[in-house]
Design a protein around this motif. Structure first.
Motif, PDB file in Angstrom:
ATOM      1  N   GLU A  98       0.852  -1.188   0.000  1.00  0.00           N
ATOM      2  CA  GLU A  98       0.000   0.000   0.000  1.00  0.00           C
ATOM      3  C   GLU A  98       0.884   1.233   0.000  1.00  0.00           C
ATOM      4  O   GLU A  98       2.018   1.207   0.477  1.00  0.00           O
ATOM      5  CB  GLU A  98      -0.972   0.022   1.168  1.00  0.00           C
ATOM      6  N   VAL A  99       0.337   2.313  -0.579  1.00  0.00           N
ATOM      7  CA  VAL A  99       1.088   3.554  -0.693  1.00  0.00           C
ATOM      8  C   VAL A  99       0.104   4.718  -0.570  1.00  0.00           C
ATOM      9  O   VAL A  99      -1.045   4.615  -1.012  1.00  0.00           O
ATOM     10  CB  VAL A  99       1.881   3.603  -2.025  1.00  0.00           C
ATOM     11  N   GLU A 100       0.550   5.787   0.062  1.00  0.00           N
ATOM     12  CA  GLU A 100      -0.284   6.986   0.192  1.00  0.00           C
ATOM     13  C   GLU A 100      -0.601   7.534  -1.200  1.00  0.00           C
ATOM     14  O   GLU A 100       0.265   7.579  -2.068  1.00  0.00           O
ATOM     15  CB  GLU A 100       0.435   8.063   1.006  1.00  0.00           C
ATOM     16  N   ARG A 101      -1.826   7.943  -1.380  1.00  0.00           N
ATOM     17  CA  ARG A 101      -2.291   8.465  -2.658  1.00  0.00           C
ATOM     18  C   ARG A 101      -1.437   9.656  -3.117  1.00  0.00           C
ATOM     19  O   ARG A 101      -1.050   9.738  -4.276  1.00  0.00           O
ATOM     20  CB  ARG A 101      -3.757   8.865  -2.547  1.00  0.00           C
ATOM     21  N   SER A 102      -1.136  10.574  -2.197  1.00  0.00           N
ATOM     22  CA  SER A 102      -0.355  11.765  -2.556  1.00  0.00           C
ATOM     23  C   SER A 102       1.045  11.391  -3.058  1.00  0.00           C
ATOM     24  O   SER A 102       1.571  12.014  -3.988  1.00  0.00           O
ATOM     25  CB  SER A 102      -0.260  12.719  -1.377  1.00  0.00           C
ATOM     26  N   VAL A 103       1.634  10.380  -2.449  1.00  0.00           N
ATOM     27  CA  VAL A 103       2.956   9.912  -2.873  1.00  0.00           C
ATOM     28  C   VAL A 103       2.865   9.289  -4.264  1.00  0.00           C
ATOM     29  O   VAL A 103       3.682   9.586  -5.153  1.00  0.00           O
ATOM     30  CB  VAL A 103       3.537   8.909  -1.855  1.00  0.00           C
ATOM     31  N   LEU A 104       1.863   8.462  -4.474  1.00  0.00           N
ATOM     32  CA  LEU A 104       1.684   7.824  -5.781  1.00  0.00           C
ATOM     33  C   LEU A 104       1.386   8.853  -6.863  1.00  0.00           C
ATOM     34  O   LEU A 104       1.853   8.720  -7.990  1.00  0.00           O
ATOM     35  CB  LEU A 104       0.588   6.762  -5.711  1.00  0.00           C
ATOM     36  N   GLU A 105       0.642   9.887  -6.518  1.00  0.00           N
ATOM     37  CA  GLU A 105       0.378  10.963  -7.487  1.00  0.00           C
ATOM     38  C   GLU A 105       1.678  11.597  -7.951  1.00  0.00           C
ATOM     39  O   GLU A 105       1.866  11.831  -9.151  1.00  0.00           O
ATOM     40  CB  GLU A 105      -0.520  12.032  -6.861  1.00  0.00           C
ATOM     41  N   SER A 106       2.570  11.860  -7.018  1.00  0.00           N
ATOM     42  CA  SER A 106       3.846  12.479  -7.400  1.00  0.00           C
ATOM     43  C   SER A 106       4.718  11.510  -8.194  1.00  0.00           C
ATOM     44  O   SER A 106       5.405  11.904  -9.121  1.00  0.00           O
ATOM     45  CB  SER A 106       4.589  12.992  -6.168  1.00  0.00           C
ATOM     46  N   TRP A 107       4.682  10.232  -7.840  1.00  0.00           N
ATOM     47  CA  TRP A 107       5.490   9.236  -8.552  1.00  0.00           C
ATOM     48  C   TRP A 107       5.003   9.017  -9.973  1.00  0.00           C
ATOM     49  O   TRP A 107       5.808   8.780 -10.878  1.00  0.00           O
ATOM     50  CB  TRP A 107       5.483   7.916  -7.814  1.00  0.00           C
ATOM     51  N   LEU A 108       3.693   9.049 -10.171  1.00  0.00           N
ATOM     52  CA  LEU A 108       3.135   8.777 -11.504  1.00  0.00           C
ATOM     53  C   LEU A 108       2.866  10.040 -12.310  1.00  0.00           C
ATOM     54  O   LEU A 108       2.555   9.957 -13.502  1.00  0.00           O
ATOM     55  CB  LEU A 108       1.843   7.961 -11.384  1.00  0.00           C
ATOM     56  N   GLY A 109       2.978  11.201 -11.682  1.00  0.00           N
ATOM     57  CA  GLY A 109       2.729  12.440 -12.394  1.00  0.00           C
ATOM     58  C   GLY A 109       1.268  12.588 -12.796  1.00  0.00           C
ATOM     59  O   GLY A 109       0.964  13.193 -13.819  1.00  0.00           O
ATOM     60  N   LEU A 110       0.372  12.034 -12.009  1.00  0.00           N
ATOM     61  CA  LEU A 110      -1.074  12.094 -12.270  1.00  0.00           C
ATOM     62  C   LEU A 110      -1.786  12.559 -11.013  1.00  0.00           C
ATOM     63  O   LEU A 110      -1.362  12.235  -9.904  1.00  0.00           O
ATOM     64  CB  LEU A 110      -1.613  10.711 -12.655  1.00  0.00           C
ATOM     65  N   GLN A 111      -2.896  13.285 -11.197  1.00  0.00           N
ATOM     66  CA  GLN A 111      -3.690  13.713 -10.058  1.00  0.00           C
ATOM     67  C   GLN A 111      -5.157  13.409 -10.309  1.00  0.00           C
ATOM     68  O   GLN A 111      -5.577  13.250 -11.452  1.00  0.00           O
ATOM     69  CB  GLN A 111      -3.534  15.225  -9.820  1.00  0.00           C
ATOM     70  N   GLY A 112      -5.893  13.361  -9.212  1.00  0.00           N
ATOM     71  CA  GLY A 112      -7.350  13.255  -9.272  1.00  0.00           C
ATOM     72  C   GLY A 112      -7.871  12.039 -10.007  1.00  0.00           C
ATOM     73  O   GLY A 112      -7.414  10.916  -9.818  1.00  0.00           O
ATOM     74  N   GLU A 113      -8.846  12.286 -10.868  1.00  0.00           N
ATOM     75  CA  GLU A 113      -9.517  11.211 -11.600  1.00  0.00           C
ATOM     76  C   GLU A 113      -8.567  10.465 -12.543  1.00  0.00           C
ATOM     77  O   GLU A 113      -8.720   9.264 -12.764  1.00  0.00           O
ATOM     78  CB  GLU A 113     -10.706  11.780 -12.387  1.00  0.00           C
ATOM     79  N   ALA A 114      -7.567  11.177 -13.082  1.00  0.00           N
ATOM     80  CA  ALA A 114      -6.588  10.521 -13.967  1.00  0.00           C
ATOM     81  C   ALA A 114      -5.828   9.438 -13.206  1.00  0.00           C
ATOM     82  O   ALA A 114      -5.583   8.343 -13.744  1.00  0.00           O
ATOM     83  CB  ALA A 114      -5.620  11.547 -14.546  1.00  0.00           C
ATOM     84  N   LEU A 115      -5.466   9.720 -11.960  1.00  0.00           N
ATOM     85  CA  LEU A 115      -4.782   8.719 -11.137  1.00  0.00           C
ATOM     86  C   LEU A 115      -5.717   7.554 -10.840  1.00  0.00           C
ATOM     87  O   LEU A 115      -5.316   6.393 -10.980  1.00  0.00           O
ATOM     88  CB  LEU A 115      -4.277   9.324  -9.825  1.00  0.00           C
ATOM     89  N   ASP A 116      -6.953   7.862 -10.450  1.00  0.00           N
ATOM     90  CA  ASP A 116      -7.922   6.795 -10.146  1.00  0.00           C
ATOM     91  C   ASP A 116      -8.103   5.865 -11.342  1.00  0.00           C
ATOM     92  O   ASP A 116      -8.100   4.641 -11.189  1.00  0.00           O
ATOM     93  CB  ASP A 116      -9.275   7.388  -9.751  1.00  0.00           C
ATOM     94  N   LYS A 117      -8.247   6.443 -12.516  1.00  0.00           N
ATOM     95  CA  LYS A 117      -8.452   5.647 -13.727  1.00  0.00           C
ATOM     96  C   LYS A 117      -7.236   4.767 -14.015  1.00  0.00           C
ATOM     97  O   LYS A 117      -7.370   3.577 -14.295  1.00  0.00           O
ATOM     98  CB  LYS A 117      -8.742   6.566 -14.910  1.00  0.00           C
ATOM     99  N   PHE A 118      -6.046   5.351 -13.923  1.00  0.00           N
ATOM    100  CA  PHE A 118      -4.823   4.590 -14.188  1.00  0.00           C
ATOM    101  C   PHE A 118      -4.664   3.455 -13.188  1.00  0.00           C
ATOM    102  O   PHE A 118      -4.376   2.313 -13.558  1.00  0.00           O
ATOM    103  CB  PHE A 118      -3.598   5.512 -14.139  1.00  0.00           C
ATOM    104  N   VAL A 119      -4.856   3.762 -11.910  1.00  0.00           N
ATOM    105  CA  VAL A 119      -4.673   2.770 -10.850  1.00  0.00           C
ATOM    106  C   VAL A 119      -5.652   1.609 -11.005  1.00  0.00           C
ATOM    107  O   VAL A 119      -5.274   0.446 -10.881  1.00  0.00           O
ATOM    108  CB  VAL A 119      -4.802   3.444  -9.465  1.00  0.00           C
ATOM    109  N   ARG A 120      -6.894   1.916 -11.283  1.00  0.00           N
ATOM    110  CA  ARG A 120      -7.915   0.862 -11.386  1.00  0.00           C
ATOM    111  C   ARG A 120      -7.837   0.096 -12.699  1.00  0.00           C
ATOM    112  O   ARG A 120      -7.865  -1.132 -12.709  1.00  0.00           O
ATOM    113  CB  ARG A 120      -9.305   1.463 -11.212  1.00  0.00           C
ATOM    114  N   GLU A 121      -7.763   0.813 -13.813  1.00  0.00           N
ATOM    115  CA  GLU A 121      -7.867   0.166 -15.121  1.00  0.00           C
ATOM    116  C   GLU A 121      -6.556  -0.440 -15.609  1.00  0.00           C
ATOM    117  O   GLU A 121      -6.549  -1.513 -16.195  1.00  0.00           O
ATOM    118  CB  GLU A 121      -8.413   1.154 -16.148  1.00  0.00           C
TER     119      GLU A 121
END
Length: 168
Positions: A98-121
């Motif tokens: 598991e990883v904090e959402r804010s950390v993963l956002e910075s690692w993947l260069g994605l925020q908000g719904e774009a991150l949710d979509k990438f993570v799930r799909e």
């Protein structure tokens, strides 16, 4: 670069002539009109590769966005950013559950719904509040290991005997 961590990029650098690898200030290569010198392009790509190899993912994205030359260098690589995100996600999935959402956002260069979509799909991970859950796999599963060693007494006695035979 899109298959990091791999020595392929470094190997390719070693195939280039030495004058291409020199710092820009000492390079004698003159750029064509409107083009950056090849040595500058190679050095910029090397910076990006070093950031990926060092797992400085947030700095990778900020560096990539910091200069238009980076955009020009990756423009011809179809799906470059998506490939990099997939490799980062693969590396992350090998290390954590598991990883904090804010950390993963910075690692993947994605925020908000774009991150949710990438993570799930793309990744098949779950977002639970401020935490992203990575499914169990053979790399991120914590396992205890027991190491046993069979030392025979005759082997040990030879070591002790030699220790006493040597002058002090």
């Amino acid at each position: 670069m899109t298959v990091f961590p791999s020595p392929d990029f470094s190997l390719c650098l070693h195939l280039l002539p030495a004058h291409i690898l020199q710092p820009i200030s000492t390079s004698s290569a003159l750029p064509a009109a409107g083009d950056a010198p090849l040595s500058e392009a190679v050095q910029k790509l090397n910076v990006l590769n070093n950031l990926l190899a060092g797992a400085s993912y947030a700095k990778f994205w900020s560096t990539l966005d910091s200069d238009d030359l980076y955009a020009d260098l990756i423009a011809d690589v179809n799906g470059f950013e998506e490939l990099i995100r997939i490799r980062i996600a693969t590396t992350v999935s090998q290390a954590v559950r598991e990883v904090e959402r804010s950390v993963l956002e910075s690692w993947l260069g994605l925020q908000g719904e774009a991150l949710d979509k990438f993570v799930r799909e793309v990744c098949g991970w779950q977002v639970e509040g401020t935490v992203v859950k990575v499914p169990l796999n053979k790399e991120n599963e914590a396992k205890g290991t027991m190491v046993r060693e069979n030392v025979k007494i005759d082997q040990f006695s030879r070591v002790v005997r030699r220790a006493y035979e040597l002058p002090a």
